[in-house]
Write an enzyme that holds these catalytic residues in place. Structure first.
Site, PDB file in Angstrom:
ATOM      1  N   TYR A   1     -15.966  -9.828 -13.905  1.00 34.90           N
ATOM      2  CA  TYR A   1     -15.621 -10.963 -14.758  1.00 34.90           C
ATOM      3  C   TYR A   1     -16.130 -10.828 -16.198  1.00 34.90           C
ATOM      4  O   TYR A   1     -15.971 -11.731 -17.003  1.00 34.90           O
ATOM      5  CB  TYR A   1     -16.119 -12.274 -14.132  1.00 34.90           C
ATOM      6  CG  TYR A   1     -15.269 -12.738 -12.957  1.00 34.90           C
ATOM      7  CD1 TYR A   1     -14.361 -11.894 -12.347  1.00 34.90           C
ATOM      8  CD2 TYR A   1     -15.383 -14.032 -12.467  1.00 34.90           C
ATOM      9  CE1 TYR A   1     -13.596 -12.312 -11.274  1.00 34.90           C
ATOM     10  CE2 TYR A   1     -14.613 -14.465 -11.399  1.00 34.90           C
ATOM     11  CZ  TYR A   1     -13.723 -13.596 -10.802  1.00 34.90           C
ATOM     12  OH  TYR A   1     -12.961 -14.023  -9.738  1.00 34.90           O
TER      13      TYR A   1
ATOM     14  N   ASP B   1     -17.014 -15.984  -6.291  1.00 34.98           N
ATOM     15  CA  ASP B   1     -15.911 -16.878  -6.644  1.00 34.98           C
ATOM     16  C   ASP B   1     -14.997 -17.057  -5.428  1.00 34.98           C
ATOM     17  O   ASP B   1     -14.648 -18.176  -5.044  1.00 34.98           O
ATOM     18  CB  ASP B   1     -15.143 -16.249  -7.819  1.00 34.98           C
ATOM     19  CG  ASP B   1     -14.125 -17.194  -8.423  1.00 34.98           C
ATOM     20  OD1 ASP B   1     -14.174 -18.401  -8.105  1.00 34.98           O
ATOM     21  OD2 ASP B   1     -13.286 -16.723  -9.211  1.00 34.98           O
TER      22      ASP B   1
ATOM     23  N   ASP C   1     -15.968  -8.105   3.618  1.00 41.46           N
ATOM     24  CA  ASP C   1     -14.775  -8.379   4.433  1.00 41.46           C
ATOM     25  C   ASP C   1     -15.177  -8.938   5.810  1.00 41.46           C
ATOM     26  O   ASP C   1     -14.673  -9.962   6.257  1.00 41.46           O
ATOM     27  CB  ASP C   1     -13.863  -7.144   4.545  1.00 41.46           C
ATOM     28  CG  ASP C   1     -14.612  -5.838   4.724  1.00 41.46           C
ATOM     29  OD1 ASP C   1     -15.869  -5.846   4.760  1.00 41.46           O
ATOM     30  OD2 ASP C   1     -13.953  -4.789   4.847  1.00 41.46           O
TER      31      ASP C   1
ATOM     32  N   ASP D   1     -14.554 -20.538  -2.588  1.00 40.27           N
ATOM     33  CA  ASP D   1     -13.332 -21.275  -2.238  1.00 40.27           C
ATOM     34  C   ASP D   1     -13.076 -21.200  -0.733  1.00 40.27           C
ATOM     35  O   ASP D   1     -12.656 -22.176  -0.106  1.00 40.27           O
ATOM     36  CB  ASP D   1     -12.105 -20.714  -2.977  1.00 40.27           C
ATOM     37  CG  ASP D   1     -11.929 -21.326  -4.369  1.00 40.27           C
ATOM     38  OD1 ASP D   1     -12.958 -21.625  -5.006  1.00 40.27           O
ATOM     39  OD2 ASP D   1     -10.777 -21.495  -4.814  1.00 40.27           O
TER      40      ASP D   1
ATOM     41  N   LYS E   1     -19.986  -4.708  -0.815  1.00 42.11           N
ATOM     42  CA  LYS E   1     -19.070  -3.718  -0.251  1.00 42.11           C
ATOM     43  C   LYS E   1     -19.616  -2.328  -0.595  1.00 42.11           C
ATOM     44  O   LYS E   1     -18.949  -1.506  -1.235  1.00 42.11           O
ATOM     45  CB  LYS E   1     -17.654  -3.952  -0.827  1.00 42.11           C
ATOM     46  CG  LYS E   1     -16.561  -3.135  -0.180  1.00 42.11           C
ATOM     47  CD  LYS E   1     -16.168  -3.610   1.217  1.00 42.11           C
ATOM     48  CE  LYS E   1     -15.096  -2.678   1.783  1.00 42.11           C
ATOM     49  NZ  LYS E   1     -14.761  -2.947   3.190  1.00 42.11           N
TER      50      LYS E   1
HETATM   51 MG    MG Z   1     -12.859 -20.051  -8.535  1.00 34.30          MG
END
Ligand code: MG
Ligand code: NAI
Length: 327
Positions: free
Chosen positions: A119, A223, A199, A227, A166
């Site tokens: 990001y 992020d 994962d 969610d 990962k």
């Molecule tokens: Mg978000």
């Protein structure tokens, strides 16, 4: 007097911010509110999604209350988190009484690194049809977020910290993050530590969320996983967050500007209100924060909610109900 900079932003950001301010104004708090603008509409009008005077105001504030931005979210909130060095993004996912969700009694806190990873926006077009992005993970930021996660676990009397990464594929970046988390965990023998590949971790989250307590992870995984966790406990309408730095803090719902429902007056104000209660807790007003949470829980249990939670009230009407339940 604490100066709170209020950025309603775009879409439902404005609608839910109005509710949160109504709740805060029900109490006699030593806060002064300064409104500032940012987001798509601001960009359209001024050419800048995050104008300089908004950024300045945030830098001179005790805290920022942020609603949501639209397509300019990366230029606004992702940048703001970085400019204010709010290195930790805390995203609780807790089941609420009265809310239909996959499971009961889930109570997870996600601690997401907020300043680096993909990001950073280091994306390039090499030539037509070939693009690349650079993922930066540093020992310094990883150590800071790992310590933060363990300190939070100690403070909230939680039993376990789980790192998600990962490292089998991204050997350097995720490998560093995992190793730093493992090293930091040695300083906290009271707290269990384990780590999963991201994962498999996602599968465990859906099938067996109780194995998680505090999750610590890098920016983009954090992020996505927040969610996912919000979905497990009943949706984005209930998911708040806090961005904490050494000097600054930003409190905002996990959701965005929700263009599909914006302007209809039916956005669930809970995520924004719970973000405001995270701010109250941050400033030490625990009793007021708990009072608001209880009023919200009662409102939801009574079915007095917006349509996303199965009710038929508007944002304003649900806010009225919460205010009634404050006494
Ligand atoms: Mg978000
Ligand atoms: P979103 O979070 O805005 O919406 C996803 C879904 O959840 C939609 O169906 C929406 O109606 C529903 N939803 C979200 N919040 C709700 C609430 N309070 N009450 C009831 N339903 C709610 O994410 P989406 O659709 O991916 O993005 C929409 C815009 O928001 C995009 O322009 C995106 O860039 C921006 N965005 C901004 C964020 C921020 O400012 N922090 C975060 C995420 C997206």
């Amino acid at each position: 007097m604490k100066k709170i900079v209020v950025i309603p932003g775009d879409g439902i950001g404005k609608e839910v911010m109005n509710s949160a301010l109504r709740i805060l104004e029900s109490f006699d708090l030593p806060f002064s509110y300064e409104f500032a603008e940012a987001g798509d509409e601001t960009k359209e009008r001024t050419g800048h999604a995050l104008p300089e005077d908004t950024l300045e105001a945030c830098k001179n504030s005790s805290a920022v209350l942020f609603g949501a931005a639209g397509e300019s979210a990366a230029e606004v909130i992702v940048r703001l988190r970085r400019e204010l060095s709010t290195f930790a993004n805390i995203r609780p996912a807790k089941t609420f009484k009265g809310v239909k969700s996959l499971y009961d009694d889930v109570d997870i806190v996600i601690v997401r690194e907020n300043t680096e990873c993909l990001y950073l926006g280091l994306e390039f077009e090499i030539n037509s049809g070939v693009t690349e992005a650079i993922r930066v993970i540093t020992e310094k930021a990883s150590e800071k977020i790992a310590k933060f996660a363990f300190e939070l676990a100690m403070r909230e009397k939680r039993r376990r910290v789980t790192a998600l990464h990962k490292a089998n594929v991204m050997k350097k970046t995720c490998g560093l993050f995992r190793d730093v988390c493992r090293r930091v965990s040695k300083n906290y023998p009271e707290i269990e530590f384990n780590d999963y590949y991201i994962d498999a971790g996602c599968m465990y989250l859906v099938l067996d969320p109780w194995r998680f307590d505090v999750i610590v992870t890098t920016n983009m995984f954090g992020d996505i996983v927040s969610d996912l966790s919000a979905g497990i406990v009943g949706g984005l309408g209930l998911a708040p967050s806090a961005n904490i730095g050494d000097e600054h803090s930003i409190f905002e719902p996990v959701h965005g500007s929700a263009p599909d429902i914006a302007g209809k007056g039916i956005a669930n104000p809970s995520a924004m209100i719970l973000s405001a209660t995270m701010m109250l807790k941050h400033f030490g007003y625990l009793n007021i924060a708990l009072k608001i949470e209880r009023a919200l829980e009662k409102t939801i249990t009574n079915g007095k909610t917006t349509p996303d939670l199965g009710g038929n009230l508007s944002t304003e009407e649900m806010t009225d109900e919460i205010i009634k339940n404050l006494d």
